[in-house]
Design a protein around this motif. Structure first.
Motif, PDB file in Angstrom:
ATOM      1  N   GLY A  66      26.849  29.630  52.790  1.00  0.00           N
ATOM      2  CA  GLY A  66      27.298  30.567  51.765  1.00  0.00           C
ATOM      3  C   GLY A  66      28.331  29.923  50.869  1.00  0.00           C
ATOM      4  O   GLY A  66      28.440  28.698  50.813  1.00  0.00           O
ATOM      5  N   LYS A  67      29.082  30.756  50.170  1.00  0.00           N
ATOM      6  CA  LYS A  67      30.073  30.258  49.223  1.00  0.00           C
ATOM      7  C   LYS A  67      31.459  30.740  49.617  1.00  0.00           C
ATOM      8  O   LYS A  67      31.618  31.773  50.248  1.00  0.00           O
ATOM      9  CB  LYS A  67      29.751  30.781  47.813  1.00  0.00           C
ATOM     10  N   ARG A  68      32.447  29.954  49.227  1.00  0.00           N
ATOM     11  CA  ARG A  68      33.830  30.328  49.460  1.00  0.00           C
ATOM     12  C   ARG A  68      34.591  30.183  48.144  1.00  0.00           C
ATOM     13  O   ARG A  68      34.538  29.131  47.501  1.00  0.00           O
ATOM     14  CB  ARG A  68      34.436  29.409  50.524  1.00  0.00           C
ATOM     15  N   PHE A  69      35.247  31.247  47.725  1.00  0.00           N
ATOM     16  CA  PHE A  69      36.057  31.223  46.508  1.00  0.00           C
ATOM     17  C   PHE A  69      37.519  31.388  46.885  1.00  0.00           C
ATOM     18  O   PHE A  69      37.848  32.236  47.725  1.00  0.00           O
ATOM     19  CB  PHE A  69      35.660  32.367  45.566  1.00  0.00           C
ATOM     20  N   GLU A  70      38.373  30.579  46.276  1.00  0.00           N
ATOM     21  CA  GLU A  70      39.807  30.760  46.438  1.00  0.00           C
ATOM     22  C   GLU A  70      40.380  31.206  45.101  1.00  0.00           C
ATOM     23  O   GLU A  70      40.269  30.472  44.103  1.00  0.00           O
ATOM     24  CB  GLU A  70      40.479  29.452  46.887  1.00  0.00           C
ATOM     25  N   LEU A  71      40.962  32.398  45.083  1.00  0.00           N
ATOM     26  CA  LEU A  71      41.548  32.938  43.863  1.00  0.00           C
ATOM     27  C   LEU A  71      43.067  32.921  43.977  1.00  0.00           C
ATOM     28  O   LEU A  71      43.622  33.437  44.955  1.00  0.00           O
ATOM     29  CB  LEU A  71      41.090  34.392  43.629  1.00  0.00           C
ATOM     30  N   ALA A  72      43.724  32.324  42.995  1.00  0.00           N
ATOM     31  CA  ALA A  72      45.185  32.412  42.910  1.00  0.00           C
ATOM     32  C   ALA A  72      45.496  33.620  42.034  1.00  0.00           C
ATOM     33  O   ALA A  72      45.145  33.648  40.853  1.00  0.00           O
ATOM     34  CB  ALA A  72      45.762  31.139  42.314  1.00  0.00           C
ATOM     35  N   VAL A  73      46.106  34.636  42.646  1.00  0.00           N
ATOM     36  CA  VAL A  73      46.354  35.897  41.938  1.00  0.00           C
ATOM     37  C   VAL A  73      47.815  35.952  41.514  1.00  0.00           C
ATOM     38  O   VAL A  73      48.711  35.702  42.319  1.00  0.00           O
ATOM     39  CB  VAL A  73      46.007  37.096  42.852  1.00  0.00           C
ATOM     40  N   ASP A  74      48.029  36.283  40.223  1.00  0.00           N
ATOM     41  CA  ASP A  74      49.402  36.382  39.701  1.00  0.00           C
ATOM     42  C   ASP A  74      50.153  37.540  40.334  1.00  0.00           C
ATOM     43  O   ASP A  74      49.568  38.587  40.629  1.00  0.00           O
ATOM     44  CB  ASP A  74      49.360  36.628  38.174  1.00  0.00           C
ATOM     45  N   GLY A  75      51.439  37.361  40.491  1.00  0.00           N
ATOM     46  CA  GLY A  75      52.317  38.459  40.902  1.00  0.00           C
ATOM     47  C   GLY A  75      52.105  38.897  42.339  1.00  0.00           C
ATOM     48  O   GLY A  75      51.506  38.188  43.145  1.00  0.00           O
ATOM     49  N   ASP A  76      52.633  40.070  42.648  1.00  0.00           N
ATOM     50  CA  ASP A  76      52.517  40.586  44.015  1.00  0.00           C
ATOM     51  C   ASP A  76      51.116  41.114  44.253  1.00  0.00           C
ATOM     52  O   ASP A  76      50.457  41.611  43.340  1.00  0.00           O
ATOM     53  CB  ASP A  76      53.529  41.719  44.250  1.00  0.00           C
ATOM     54  N   LEU A  77      50.694  41.008  45.501  1.00  0.00           N
ATOM     55  CA  LEU A  77      49.342  41.450  45.846  1.00  0.00           C
ATOM     56  C   LEU A  77      49.386  42.931  46.234  1.00  0.00           C
ATOM     57  O   LEU A  77      49.404  43.279  47.405  1.00  0.00           O
ATOM     58  CB  LEU A  77      48.812  40.597  46.999  1.00  0.00           C
ATOM     59  N   THR A  78      49.390  43.778  45.222  1.00  0.00           N
ATOM     60  CA  THR A  78      49.387  45.222  45.466  1.00  0.00           C
ATOM     61  C   THR A  78      47.990  45.675  45.859  1.00  0.00           C
ATOM     62  O   THR A  78      47.010  44.929  45.732  1.00  0.00           O
ATOM     63  CB  THR A  78      49.806  45.958  44.181  1.00  0.00           C
ATOM     64  N   GLU A  79      47.889  46.909  46.340  1.00  0.00           N
ATOM     65  CA  GLU A  79      46.596  47.507  46.694  1.00  0.00           C
ATOM     66  C   GLU A  79      45.660  47.495  45.482  1.00  0.00           C
ATOM     67  O   GLU A  79      44.455  47.277  45.607  1.00  0.00           O
ATOM     68  CB  GLU A  79      46.798  48.946  47.184  1.00  0.00           C
ATOM     69  N   GLU A  80      46.286  47.759  44.307  1.00  0.00           N
ATOM     70  CA  GLU A  80      45.518  47.815  43.057  1.00  0.00           C
ATOM     71  C   GLU A  80      44.883  46.459  42.741  1.00  0.00           C
ATOM     72  O   GLU A  80      43.701  46.381  42.398  1.00  0.00           O
ATOM     73  CB  GLU A  80      46.495  48.202  41.945  1.00  0.00           C
ATOM     74  N   ARG A  81      45.699  45.407  42.863  1.00  0.00           N
ATOM     75  CA  ARG A  81      45.227  44.039  42.606  1.00  0.00           C
ATOM     76  C   ARG A  81      44.101  43.673  43.575  1.00  0.00           C
ATOM     77  O   ARG A  81      43.114  43.056  43.214  1.00  0.00           O
ATOM     78  CB  ARG A  81      46.367  43.036  42.823  1.00  0.00           C
ATOM     79  N   LEU A  82      44.287  44.061  44.830  1.00  0.00           N
ATOM     80  CA  LEU A  82      43.302  43.742  45.851  1.00  0.00           C
ATOM     81  C   LEU A  82      41.987  44.477  45.562  1.00  0.00           C
ATOM     82  O   LEU A  82      40.896  43.934  45.751  1.00  0.00           O
ATOM     83  CB  LEU A  82      43.850  44.136  47.229  1.00  0.00           C
ATOM     84  N   ALA A  83      42.104  45.713  45.084  1.00  0.00           N
ATOM     85  CA  ALA A  83      40.907  46.482  44.715  1.00  0.00           C
ATOM     86  C   ALA A  83      40.185  45.786  43.562  1.00  0.00           C
ATOM     87  O   ALA A  83      38.950  45.750  43.516  1.00  0.00           O
ATOM     88  CB  ALA A  83      41.299  47.901  44.337  1.00  0.00           C
ATOM     89  N   GLU A  84      40.973  45.202  42.640  1.00  0.00           N
ATOM     90  CA  GLU A  84      40.361  44.489  41.520  1.00  0.00           C
ATOM     91  C   GLU A  84      39.613  43.238  42.017  1.00  0.00           C
ATOM     92  O   GLU A  84      38.518  42.944  41.546  1.00  0.00           O
ATOM     93  CB  GLU A  84      41.426  44.104  40.487  1.00  0.00           C
ATOM     94  N   VAL A  85      40.241  42.543  42.975  1.00  0.00           N
ATOM     95  CA  VAL A  85      39.569  41.359  43.530  1.00  0.00           C
ATOM     96  C   VAL A  85      38.257  41.776  44.200  1.00  0.00           C
ATOM     97  O   VAL A  85      37.241  41.086  44.096  1.00  0.00           O
ATOM     98  CB  VAL A  85      40.485  40.614  44.526  1.00  0.00           C
ATOM     99  N   ARG A  86      38.259  42.922  44.876  1.00  0.00           N
ATOM    100  CA  ARG A  86      37.013  43.406  45.494  1.00  0.00           C
ATOM    101  C   ARG A  86      35.948  43.691  44.445  1.00  0.00           C
ATOM    102  O   ARG A  86      34.768  43.409  44.650  1.00  0.00           O
ATOM    103  CB  ARG A  86      37.296  44.673  46.334  1.00  0.00           C
ATOM    104  N   ARG A  87      36.380  44.257  43.302  1.00  0.00           N
ATOM    105  CA  ARG A  87      35.415  44.509  42.221  1.00  0.00           C
ATOM    106  C   ARG A  87      34.864  43.191  41.685  1.00  0.00           C
ATOM    107  O   ARG A  87      33.673  43.071  41.387  1.00  0.00           O
ATOM    108  CB  ARG A  87      36.081  45.302  41.087  1.00  0.00           C
TER     109      ARG A  87
END
Lengths: 84, 84
Positions: free
Chosen positions: B40-61
């Motif tokens: 399969g594939k593995r992606f590493e995302l560097a996300v700006d700022g704090d990892l809030t629930e909202e940000r995590l939901a966006e990563v899921r989208r």
């Protein structure tokens, strides 16, 4: 039976055109807040029998010779879960 | 800044020709004891700022719409490490 995961990622100093393409697509699609994307491969190996040190060493040899290109990629071998 | 990993794997009921090719190559190269390989594939995302629930939901989208094909692939979002 044990499940071993081998993660293969481009080395940090190597350009990653796939990851860059994904990153640019994110911008275009309106997903902000992602500073960088790197794309690699994930292999799941189902290994017969008990996961002895010897077996694990063999999986590392597999990862180094067949699953990754050590010139441009790093790999990591992890034991995911013992399968009953 | 936080590092989020998205693992994308072919669904168990889907044929995985890449994994099968690796498995056959292992046999040819004399590495026995591996019952199955899935790739399969593995992606590493560097996300700006704090990892809030909202940000995590966006990563899921992002994982669902851009990084995986939900018809044939499963994905998993994991927080790898908080980057200082």
């Amino acid at each position: 039976m044990a499940r071993v995961v081998v993660d293969v990622m481009p080395k940090p100093e190597i350009l990653d055109p796939q990851g860059k393409a994904v990153h640019q697509a994110l911008d275009r699609l309106g997903f902000g807040g992602v500073a960088d994307v790197r794309q690699g491969k994930r292999f799941e190996l189902a290994v017969d029998g008990d996961l002895t040190e010897e077996r694990l060493a063999e999986v590392r040899r597999i990862a180094e010779t067949l699953l990754s290109n050590p010139v441009i990629e790093d790999f990591e071998v992890r034991i995911e879960e013992p399968v009953a």
